[in-house]
Design a protein around this motif. Sequence first.
Motif, PDB file in Angstrom:
ATOM      1  N   ILE A 260      -4.790 -10.445  -7.161  1.00  0.00           N
ATOM      2  CA  ILE A 260      -4.484  -9.005  -7.052  1.00  0.00           C
ATOM      3  C   ILE A 260      -4.074  -8.452  -8.415  1.00  0.00           C
ATOM      4  O   ILE A 260      -4.562  -7.405  -8.854  1.00  0.00           O
ATOM      5  CB  ILE A 260      -3.399  -8.770  -5.976  1.00  0.00           C
TER       6      ILE A 260
ATOM      7  N   VAL B  94      -5.252  -3.230  -5.454  1.00  0.00           N
ATOM      8  CA  VAL B  94      -3.836  -3.429  -5.132  1.00  0.00           C
ATOM      9  C   VAL B  94      -3.329  -2.399  -4.100  1.00  0.00           C
ATOM     10  O   VAL B  94      -3.782  -1.250  -4.083  1.00  0.00           O
ATOM     11  CB  VAL B  94      -2.969  -3.386  -6.424  1.00  0.00           C
ATOM     12  N   GLY B  95      -2.420  -2.851  -3.238  1.00  0.00           N
ATOM     13  CA  GLY B  95      -1.898  -2.010  -2.161  1.00  0.00           C
ATOM     14  C   GLY B  95      -0.914  -0.967  -2.646  1.00  0.00           C
ATOM     15  O   GLY B  95       0.292  -1.128  -2.533  1.00  0.00           O
TER      16      GLY B  95
ATOM     17  N   LYS C 296       6.222   0.544  -0.278  1.00  0.00           N
ATOM     18  CA  LYS C 296       5.145   1.391   0.234  1.00  0.00           C
ATOM     19  C   LYS C 296       5.683   2.615   0.969  1.00  0.00           C
ATOM     20  O   LYS C 296       5.297   3.741   0.669  1.00  0.00           O
ATOM     21  CB  LYS C 296       4.237   0.600   1.182  1.00  0.00           C
TER      22      LYS C 296
HETATM   23  C1  LMR Z   1      -0.856  -6.024  -2.197  1.00  0.00           C
HETATM   24  O1  LMR Z   1      -1.049  -6.903  -1.365  1.00  0.00           O
HETATM   25  O2  LMR Z   1      -1.782  -5.476  -2.836  1.00  0.00           O
HETATM   26  C2  LMR Z   1       0.538  -5.554  -2.487  1.00  0.00           C
HETATM   27  O3  LMR Z   1       1.427  -6.132  -1.602  1.00  0.00           O
HETATM   28  C3  LMR Z   1       0.920  -5.710  -3.902  1.00  0.00           C
HETATM   29  C4  LMR Z   1       1.241  -7.116  -4.258  1.00  0.00           C
HETATM   30  O4  LMR Z   1       2.334  -7.330  -4.763  1.00  0.00           O
HETATM   31  O5  LMR Z   1       0.406  -7.992  -4.065  1.00  0.00           O
END
Ligand code: LMR
Length: 394
Positions: free
Chosen positions: A13, A33-34, A243
């Motif tokens: 990621i 990325v989240g 988030k």
């Molecule tokens: C994700 O999965 O993209 C987020 O949780 C960011 C991370 O820290 O991996």
Amino acid sequence: MYEALKAPPPDKIIQLIALFAEDPRTDKVDLGVGVYKDPDGNTPVMRAVKIAEKALWEEQSTKSYLSVLGDKSFVNGMRDLILGDAVDAARIGGAQTPGGTGAIRQLCELIQRATPDATVWHSDPTWPNHPQIINHVGLTSKTFRYYDAAAGAVSFEAMCDDLKAAAAGDVVILHGCCHNPTGANLTLEQWEAITAQCEAQGLIPLIDIAYQGFGDGLEEDAAGVRHMAASLPEVMIGASCSKNFGLYRDRVGAALVIGKDAEAGKLAEANLGSLNRLNFSFPPDHGAKVVSIILNDTELRTAWKAELEEMRLNMLSLRKGLAEALRREANSDRFDYIAVHRGMFTQLGGTVEKVKALREDHGIYMVGTGRINIAGLPADGLDKLAKAIVSVGI
Ligand code: LMR
């Protein structure tokens, strides 16, 4: 000394963030990325956060140390947000942690201290940091099947079957809502069934809840966690405010430990405090204080909830839009599951090669074998995106 070190394996990621930043194409699409993005593609500081930060700046008279457990009003606020009145608060211990990752890390260290021989089970697939942290603290990790890619749904029977091999005292990591990476979630009936299985086998859940409010709503997303917490003697929870409060870089999270009685909860909490002390002493205060201000002010809390709901609905509409665009482009219903999934992610089900082709030939970035961040979808470019996805054979 340093020459004795091995180069660490790249985190997929984190690596993708760098690759995207280096790509000069102006029409590139970041589904990696989240991180939440608004319809203009920005990740703004939430309005409620700005107001709380202003109040904090005006009111805060010292930045002297707090407790190693962090800000009590924050931890209690998170406890209530996640658990409501599902469990007697006296049984719940808690500590502030640097983000949700910090919570998972501290809880894994707690397991390591208490039961170093326990195996920690996690879904296959899961957030890549889960197995890495489990193994890093010296615990053994094992996987259980979770996702039926062909059906785009949770393979619940397989999950329960695999967990039959877990021994009493083993820990099971569950995603409280918005499963990362699949977006396929347990129904309340399935939460009830897995709770009964944990009870029968003496398994201890560690629930990672990093996306509360991104799935079906703040309360709805906590229903499974609350059921487990109300039913089992011991439950651990790792929570993130990255988030749902948009506080990513401020590192705001909480580790909650429910004990079979108040004494057990307090002992677990004291251990979290000592682990905090060993790892970083005092958790970072600013973001946690901001969350505490929001949660404890009726007007601000209402405004934050409305803003979070706006974000959730935006993702839901993008999710449905992509499913429809893919249905048109593929002339098939094989992508319909995307509209059924919830949260920030969906697993498109490609191969590493197909995902690479999307990145190299079309400037479309996604993680692993096709995890996409729904919030990164371009509302006015869904047809183009669907065309590219189908063109690489996903
Ligand atoms: C994700 O999965 O993209 C987020 O949780 C960011 C991370 O820290 O991996």
